[in-house]
Motif scaffolding. Structure first.
Motif, PDB file in Angstrom:
ATOM      1  N   GLU A  45     -13.637  -4.611  19.212  1.00 21.97           N
ATOM      2  CA  GLU A  45     -12.861  -5.829  19.425  1.00 21.97           C
ATOM      3  C   GLU A  45     -12.699  -6.670  18.162  1.00 21.97           C
ATOM      4  OE1 GLU A  45     -15.127  -7.538  22.553  1.00 21.97           O
ATOM      5  OE2 GLU A  45     -14.403  -6.050  24.030  1.00 21.97           O
ATOM      6  N   GLU A  46     -13.719  -6.616  17.287  1.00 20.41           N
ATOM      7  CA  GLU A  46     -13.675  -7.533  16.148  1.00 20.41           C
ATOM      8  C   GLU A  46     -13.701  -6.818  14.797  1.00 20.41           C
ATOM      9  OE1 GLU A  46     -15.721 -11.429  17.346  1.00 20.41           O
ATOM     10  OE2 GLU A  46     -16.422 -11.082  15.292  1.00 20.41           O
ATOM     11  N   LEU A  47     -14.624  -5.846  14.667  1.00 23.44           N
ATOM     12  CA  LEU A  47     -14.779  -5.175  13.367  1.00 23.44           C
ATOM     13  C   LEU A  47     -13.530  -4.359  13.031  1.00 23.44           C
ATOM     14  CD1 LEU A  47     -16.585  -4.399  10.948  1.00 23.44           C
ATOM     15  CD2 LEU A  47     -17.419  -2.471  12.307  1.00 23.44           C
ATOM     16  N   ALA A  48     -13.098  -3.528  14.008  1.00 21.43           N
ATOM     17  CA  ALA A  48     -11.967  -2.657  13.741  1.00 21.43           C
ATOM     18  C   ALA A  48     -10.702  -3.459  13.395  1.00 21.43           C
ATOM     19  CB  ALA A  48     -11.725  -1.721  14.925  1.00 21.43           C
ATOM     20  N   PRO A  49     -10.367  -4.514  14.155  1.00 21.02           N
ATOM     21  CA  PRO A  49      -9.178  -5.301  13.790  1.00 21.02           C
ATOM     22  C   PRO A  49      -9.314  -5.928  12.405  1.00 21.02           C
ATOM     23  CG  PRO A  49      -9.826  -5.774  16.046  1.00 21.02           C
ATOM     24  CD  PRO A  49     -10.906  -4.921  15.465  1.00 21.02           C
ATOM     25  N   ALA A  50     -10.540  -6.372  12.062  1.00 20.80           N
ATOM     26  CA  ALA A  50     -10.722  -6.978  10.742  1.00 20.80           C
ATOM     27  C   ALA A  50     -10.485  -5.942   9.654  1.00 20.80           C
ATOM     28  CB  ALA A  50     -12.129  -7.563  10.625  1.00 20.80           C
ATOM     29  N   LEU A  51     -11.036  -4.738   9.858  1.00 21.08           N
ATOM     30  CA  LEU A  51     -10.852  -3.674   8.859  1.00 21.08           C
ATOM     31  C   LEU A  51      -9.383  -3.259   8.788  1.00 21.08           C
ATOM     32  CD1 LEU A  51     -14.031  -1.557   9.638  1.00 21.08           C
ATOM     33  CD2 LEU A  51     -13.478  -2.585   7.414  1.00 21.08           C
ATOM     34  N   SER A  52      -8.789  -3.170   9.937  1.00 17.70           N
ATOM     35  CA  SER A  52      -7.381  -2.780   9.995  1.00 17.70           C
ATOM     36  C   SER A  52      -6.516  -3.795   9.251  1.00 17.70           C
ATOM     37  CB  SER A  52      -6.958  -2.672  11.466  1.00 17.70           C
ATOM     38  OG  SER A  52      -5.580  -2.429  11.549  1.00 17.70           O
ATOM     39  N   ALA A  53      -6.784  -5.071   9.513  1.00 20.85           N
ATOM     40  CA  ALA A  53      -6.018  -6.120   8.841  1.00 20.85           C
ATOM     41  C   ALA A  53      -6.226  -6.048   7.334  1.00 20.85           C
ATOM     42  CB  ALA A  53      -6.451  -7.487   9.373  1.00 20.85           C
ATOM     43  N   ALA A  54      -7.491  -5.834   6.939  1.00 11.92           N
ATOM     44  CA  ALA A  54      -7.797  -5.753   5.510  1.00 11.92           C
ATOM     45  C   ALA A  54      -7.064  -4.586   4.873  1.00 11.92           C
ATOM     46  CB  ALA A  54      -9.297  -5.614   5.314  1.00 11.92           C
ATOM     47  N   LEU A  55      -7.059  -3.463   5.560  1.00  8.55           N
ATOM     48  CA  LEU A  55      -6.380  -2.280   5.031  1.00  8.55           C
ATOM     49  C   LEU A  55      -4.892  -2.533   4.857  1.00  8.55           C
ATOM     50  CD1 LEU A  55      -7.622   1.045   6.671  1.00  8.55           C
ATOM     51  CD2 LEU A  55      -7.642   0.378   4.266  1.00  8.55           C
ATOM     52  N   HIS A  56      -4.324  -3.222   5.842  1.00  7.57           N
ATOM     53  CA  HIS A  56      -2.889  -3.472   5.754  1.00  7.57           C
ATOM     54  C   HIS A  56      -2.563  -4.424   4.620  1.00  7.57           C
ATOM     55  CE1 HIS A  56      -2.702  -1.804  10.008  1.00  7.57           C
ATOM     56  NE2 HIS A  56      -1.979  -1.001   9.230  1.00  7.57           N
ATOM     57  N   MET A  57      -3.482  -5.348   4.335  1.00  2.52           N
ATOM     58  CA  MET A  57      -3.296  -6.258   3.207  1.00  2.52           C
ATOM     59  C   MET A  57      -3.497  -5.533   1.873  1.00  2.52           C
ATOM     60  SD  MET A  57      -2.730  -9.548   3.878  1.00  2.52           S
ATOM     61  CE  MET A  57      -3.486 -10.409   2.490  1.00  2.52           C
ATOM     62  N   PHE A  58      -4.604  -4.811   1.807  1.00  2.00           N
ATOM     63  CA  PHE A  58      -5.008  -4.193   0.538  1.00  2.00           C
ATOM     64  C   PHE A  58      -4.173  -2.956   0.230  1.00  2.00           C
ATOM     65  CE2 PHE A  58      -7.502  -1.013  -1.779  1.00  2.00           C
ATOM     66  CZ  PHE A  58      -7.936  -1.742  -2.879  1.00  2.00           C
ATOM     67  N   GLY A  59      -3.781  -2.288   1.278  1.00  2.00           N
ATOM     68  CA  GLY A  59      -3.138  -0.983   1.109  1.00  2.00           C
ATOM     69  C   GLY A  59      -4.178   0.093   1.317  1.00  2.00           C
ATOM     70  N   GLU A  60      -3.767   1.319   1.134  1.00  2.00           N
ATOM     71  CA  GLU A  60      -4.669   2.438   1.392  1.00  2.00           C
ATOM     72  C   GLU A  60      -5.763   2.499   0.340  1.00  2.00           C
ATOM     73  OE1 GLU A  60      -1.571   5.211   1.241  1.00  2.00           O
ATOM     74  OE2 GLU A  60      -1.047   5.010   3.362  1.00  2.00           O
ATOM     75  N   VAL A  61      -6.913   3.076   0.737  1.00  2.00           N
ATOM     76  CA  VAL A  61      -8.042   3.190  -0.197  1.00  2.00           C
ATOM     77  C   VAL A  61      -8.210   4.659  -0.586  1.00  2.00           C
ATOM     78  CG1 VAL A  61     -10.504   2.815  -0.553  1.00  2.00           C
ATOM     79  CG2 VAL A  61      -9.199   1.231   0.885  1.00  2.00           C
ATOM     80  N   GLU A  62      -8.043   4.929  -1.846  1.00  2.00           N
ATOM     81  CA  GLU A  62      -8.268   6.303  -2.331  1.00  2.00           C
ATOM     82  C   GLU A  62      -9.761   6.566  -2.383  1.00  2.00           C
ATOM     83  OE1 GLU A  62      -6.110   8.383  -4.981  1.00  2.00           O
ATOM     84  OE2 GLU A  62      -4.448   6.960  -5.202  1.00  2.00           O
ATOM     85  N   LEU A  63     -10.197   7.567  -1.636  1.00  2.00           N
ATOM     86  CA  LEU A  63     -11.640   7.762  -1.485  1.00  2.00           C
ATOM     87  C   LEU A  63     -12.257   8.623  -2.591  1.00  2.00           C
ATOM     88  CD1 LEU A  63     -11.804   8.176   2.388  1.00  2.00           C
ATOM     89  CD2 LEU A  63     -12.448   6.179   1.015  1.00  2.00           C
ATOM     90  N   LYS A  64     -11.459   9.490  -3.172  1.00  2.00           N
ATOM     91  CA  LYS A  64     -12.037  10.384  -4.188  1.00  2.00           C
ATOM     92  C   LYS A  64     -12.580   9.609  -5.398  1.00  2.00           C
ATOM     93  CE  LYS A  64     -10.994  15.181  -5.288  1.00  2.00           C
ATOM     94  NZ  LYS A  64      -9.914  16.177  -5.331  1.00  2.00           N
TER      95      LYS A  64
END
Lengths: 528, 475
Positions: free
Chosen positions: B206-225
């Motif tokens: 309810e809270e963590l996933a939406p926060a992470l999702s919002a952050a991802l949409h702001m920041f853009g994708e995270v290259e993991l390598k």
């Protein structure tokens, strides 16, 4: 809720703890110390932790006392168990926590052991031959890997099935690689001794042999005659079976035909299957260089018609090859060799008691036993053996000689679970002594095989034993031997011959000559 | 014809040492193997292995599989619910678990506990008995995460409503999914299913996933390598130690999260949750590894290992060349250290999909980067290097994207070749946590284990059969 491993008998044990102020260690280090002191005898339970509120609560729950006064930056060591053990545990923990671990750079630089042929090829890319002597069950797999990796193979291992041998050799043929063996004991490739090989001069005579000691005898004899060897290739004893079809011998023959260093070729084997013999001899005929063939015991005419040179014995093969190389007729024939020693033999024989009638051959080299049986048979002597040739009889009990007996001490019956007599002659020497003590023995016939891998002082123990025997009995049989080796071998052939002669042994030039002598003596005894 | 006579003879001595010394004495060039029977002495398997050594079909396939692995670019692209990303979950009640397939009756305590917890979370049952009935009558289906492009640590439970990270392989677009790390203590992945555990999971959705999702949409994708590469230079091996990687991830996401317009309280709770768990990045490390290994999967005849996973009873392995077939064996014991009060008798068998990191050349294979980890087996940093070095002998090559400072920035050994494992009896090393065998107790230690040999032997036999069938050769 939190299970405790050790049954807790708090009343009989003491518990104590120690606080190290302002000492931080990461949790893994703490667990390590905890594990070490938990294992001390008499310690029931131990815990090493930082003094957080949660950790202190855990210690209380576990009955390890209340470490009041410890803060989150302090380290607590708590133990329960025998009083003495607790004290030791606390001091051990203190030592462990204060010790500085020494860095060891050795492992960084250590080269890992190479455990597979593939890893070896990666480490040493120029590797071009695998010398395989692993137990037979695993040998075919290692040989196949070597071939798939592009290596030639010498397979010393035995107990490889014919089906596996065929598969390995077929694969090698497709890749134009050489397989020597299975059960190939000796070879000389590019001057390098592989397995049990002698130190022979390099030269222009190339050999392919299905017999290990056969190969050694011919190469040594060539060396003794002043010539040298280009390549001496083994095939293993099963190569000329119908099922294998002589793949290795044909490959070796072709390689020697192509080899510019090789001017004369010698082929050695027990008589091959008919179809295999024809294939090999047809190839030999078209070699474009002289080929000497010794198929031990085969009918000479059947071979001669292929236009190759037939040798009657191993030594004869060497002599013919050297003669062909020097373009002179072969110097001596077998009869002449026998006559040369006749006088000495007659003289020694005259001292033998009439009841001494039998030859007792005790061999380390399987082919020497085989060739000696052939030669004795030609002289009318039918013998018993653990490896009888056609017309001879099997021994009921290989440990017990009867009448004329020639035993191959390198055969499975004697080597199961112990080293080959070439490596450790103890068993063979015991048999020689037993034959010496037998009142019916006329001649003890034996071989000494020298070279890499063979016993370093093969004559030493034997001559001591012979000396002991001659001190205890005044009526002894004749001892006739031949030494297969060269003066360049680690054992020095000349040195070994000298030692044998000192002990009263008649030493022949070659195996065939030794066998002739033995047969001559036995026939004189019989005639009497 | 062999031109051996024109070459300088160079011998590999395999067997009796004296042959090598003779040859050496005679001036020959000879190197000796420390030979031991391959395949732990299984003669037939040894022969099948031999048929695959340097086989052109296998070599070419491995080259291709390994190149595809190297080319993979795992990128964290999204946060969704499991049911959104895994369509099968919309069709029926499906719960995913770690490791190879296993029947409910045979599952270990922690996995059973976690599955029941997931059923509570989904609201399909409210009691243990009810939940078990749903499983036994087939209402709720169980399947390995790996069957649905997913991975999960320990019990590895993923149920439809759980939030998942979506990691995509940039060049191919293929995706992998993983759940979110709950932290230590009483957590679902160790089999706990008490109300507080379910409550936390709900909050994560309810809270963590939406926060992470919002952050991802702001920041853009995270290259993991590159993130993993950086973490390897900061003391992580991204399996048992993820402290640096978690920090690096948070560093990227905090500004975006703060700028997302979400209530500050929620953002603060999300950040505090992530910062309170040094293993938060583990699941992403696993999903990144999964994406890289999937890139190498399904290349016919390849002997490259693409999956290593455990279900708490059995260890399972997949090869690229044999596709979806599992090769399983009883898991090896873990050599490790236990938290105070626990011992080896309390430990569950090796558990979790996290060995996907080792499969990708991380974790135990990159142990040289993480000296802190090797202490779990009483070792020194030198031992860590020795582990990483030894893994070179069973891998197809090095991954230049992941370098190890302690080894002079050498690439990490990657692409396990099942042939080399069986040929040399060298087992892949795995860093792992140790779960209590009873559901819900949690992690009780950590250590090092190995993948069991029988998996690789069976895999080699299957691959040999495949090659044989293709080439039409008789066995």
């Amino acid at each position: 809720m939190r299970p405790v491993n050790t049954p807790w008998k708090g009343s009989e044990m003491s518990s104590c703890f120690k606080i190290f102020k302002n000492l931080y260690r990461d949790s893994v280090s703490l667990m390590q110390v905890s594990a070490r002191i938990s294992k001390l005898p008499g310690v029931a339970q131990a815990s090493v932790a930082m003094g957080t509120e949660a950790n202190r609560a855990q210690l209380r729950d576990a009955g390890l006392g209340d470490a009041a006064g410890a803060g989150p930056n302090d380290l607590i060591v708590a133990v329960a168990g025998d009083e003495d053990a607790c004290e030791l545990a606390l001091s051990t923990a203190a030592d462990l926590l204060s010790s500085v671990e020494e860095a060891d750079s050795a492992a960084c630089n250590a080269k890992a052991a190479v455990v597979s042929l593939q890893a070896m090829l990666e480490a040493e890319p120029a590797t071009n031959l695998a010398l395989i002597s692993v137990p037979g069950d695993y040998a075919a797999a290692e040989a196949e890997k070597a071939i798939r990796l592009g290596m030639n193979v010498m397979l010393f291992s035995d107990n490889v099935s014919l089906q596996q041998e065929k598969a390995v050799k077929t694969l090698a043929r497709e890749r134009r690689l050489m397989v020597m063996g299975p059960d190939c004991g000796t070879a000389i490739v590019n001057g390098m001794p592989l397995g049990f090989a002698n130190v022979v001069r390099r030269g222009a005579i190339g050999l392919v042999a299905a017999s290990g000691t056969g190969l050694q005898e011919v190469t040594c004899r060539i060396d003794q005659l002043g010539a040298g060897v280009s390549q001496a290739l083994g095939t293993g004893g099963h190569d000329l079976h119908e099922e294998i079809g002589g793949i290795s011998m044909l490959h070796g023959l072709d390689a020697l035909i192509e080899d510019a260093q090789t001017r004369v070729i010698v082929l050695v084997s027990k008589p091959p299957a008919q179809a295999v013999a024809e294939k090999i001899l047809a190839r030999a005929r078209a070699a474009g260089k002289p080929v000497v063939v010794n198929f031990l015991g085969a009918e000479p005419a059947l071979i001669e018609r292929w236009g190759v040179h037939v040798a009657s014995t191993l030594a004869d093969a060497a002599e013919r090859a050297v003669a062909l190389l020097k373009d002179v007729p072969p110097a001596i024939n077998d009869d002449a060799r026998e006559v040369a020693a006749r006088e000495a033999l007659v003289e020694r024989r005259s001292q033998l008691a009439p009841r001494r009638r039998y030859i007792r051959g005790v061999f380390a080299g399987g082919t020497f036993c085989y060739e000696s049986q052939l030669i004795c048979q030609r002289q009318g002597i039918v013998a018993f053996s653990n490896t009888p040739i056609k017309g001879n009889h099997p021994l009921d009990n290989v440990w017990q000689s009867t009448a004329h007996t020639l035993v191959d001490m390198g055969d499975d019956a004697f080597t199961r679970g112990r080293p080959h007599p070439m490596i450790d002659p103890t068993l063979r020497n015991e048999r020689i002594v037993a034959e010496l003590r037998d009142p019916e023995t006329a001649v003890v016939l034996f071989d000494l095989v020298l070279g890499y891998g063979a016993a370093l002082e093969p004559a030493a123990e034997l001559t001591t034993l012979i000396g002991d025997a001659s001190r205890t009995g005044n009526d002894l049989p004749l001892l006739i031997a031949h030494v297969c080796g060269t003066d360049a071998d680690p054992q020095n052939r000349n040195h070994q011959i000298h030692a044998l002669r000192e002990a009263g042994v008649l030493v022949a030039n070659c195996n065939a000559q030794a066998a002739y002598w033995a047969a001559y003596v036995a026939n004189l005894q019989k005639a009497e | 014809m062999s031109n051996l006579f024109d070459q300088s003879l160079k011998v590999a001595n395999c067997g009796l040492d004296s042959f090598a010394s003779n040859l050496h004495e005679a001036g020959g060039d000879v190197n000796s193997l420390s030979w031991q029977p391959p395949a732990y002495g299984d003669v037939q398997a040894g022969l099948e292995l031999a048929s695959l050594i340097n086989h052109p079909l296998v070599e070419q396939a491995n080259q291709r599989a390994f190149a595809q692995y190297l080319d993979a670019q795992p990128v964290l692209v999204d946060v969704t619910t499991a049911v959104e990303s895994i369509p099968a979950m919309a069709e029926r009640k499906l719960i995913l678990h770690a490791g190879p397939p296993i029947a409910w009756e045979n599952m270990c305590g922690p996995v059973k506990g976690a599955i029941v917890g997931a059923i509570f979370l989904e609201g399909w049952a409210t009691s243990q008995e009810q939940a078990e009935r749903l499983i036994l009558d087939g209402t709720v289906a169980l399947a390995p995460c790996h069957h649905y492009q997913a991975v999960g640590p320990m019990a590895g439970i993923i149920s439809p409503s759980m939030p998942v990270f979506v990691v995509e392989n940039r060049p191919t677009g293929r995706r992998a999914y993983t759940n979110m790390n709950e932290g230590l203590g009483k957590v679902l992945r160790f089999g706990a299913n008490s109300p507080e555990v379910i409550e936390r999971l709900r909050w994560m959705g309810e809270e963590l996933a939406p926060a992470l999702s919002a952050a991802l949409h702001m920041f853009g994708e995270v290259e993991l390598k590159p993130l993993i590469a950086q973490a390897l230079h900061m003391g992580d091996e991204v399996h048992n130690r993820n402290a640096a990687a978690t920090g690096l991830l948070v560093k990227r996401l905090i500004p975006a999260m703060l700028g997302s317009g979400l209530p500050l309280d929620e953002v603060r709770r999300a950040i505090a949750f992530i910062l309170g768990n040094d293993h938060f990045f583990l699941n992403l490390s696993m999903a990144a590894s999964k994406v890289m290994m999937d890139a190498a999967a399904n290349v016919p005849f390849s002997s490259m290992v693409t999956v290593m996973a455990r279900n708490g009873v059995e260890f399972g392995v997949r090869l690229s060349g044999t596709g979806n077939q599992w090769f399983t064996a009883r898991a090896n014991p873990v050599e490790g250290l236990f938290f105070p009060g626990y011992g080896v008798d309390d430990a569950a068998a090796d558990l979790g999909d996290s060995a996907i990191t080792e499969t990708a050349g991380l974790g135990g294979f990159a142990m040289a980067s993480s000296p802190a980890i090797v202490k779990f087996v009483g070792g020194t940093p030198t031992d860590a290097i020795a582990h990483s070095l030894r893994m070179r002998s069973i891998t197809l090559g090095g991954n230049g994207a992941f370098t190890l400072p302690a080894m002079n920035f050498a690439p990490t050994a990657a692409g396990i070749d099942a042939r080399k494992v069986v040929d040399q009896n060298i087992l892949p090393v795995i860093n792992t946590g140790i779960a209590h065998k009873q559901a819900g107790v949690g992690q009780i230690g950590a250590g090092i284990t190995t993948a069991p040999m029988p998996c690789f032997i069976e895999a080699i036999r299957a691959l040999a059969a495949q090659v044989r069938e293709h080439t039409g050769a008789a066995s």
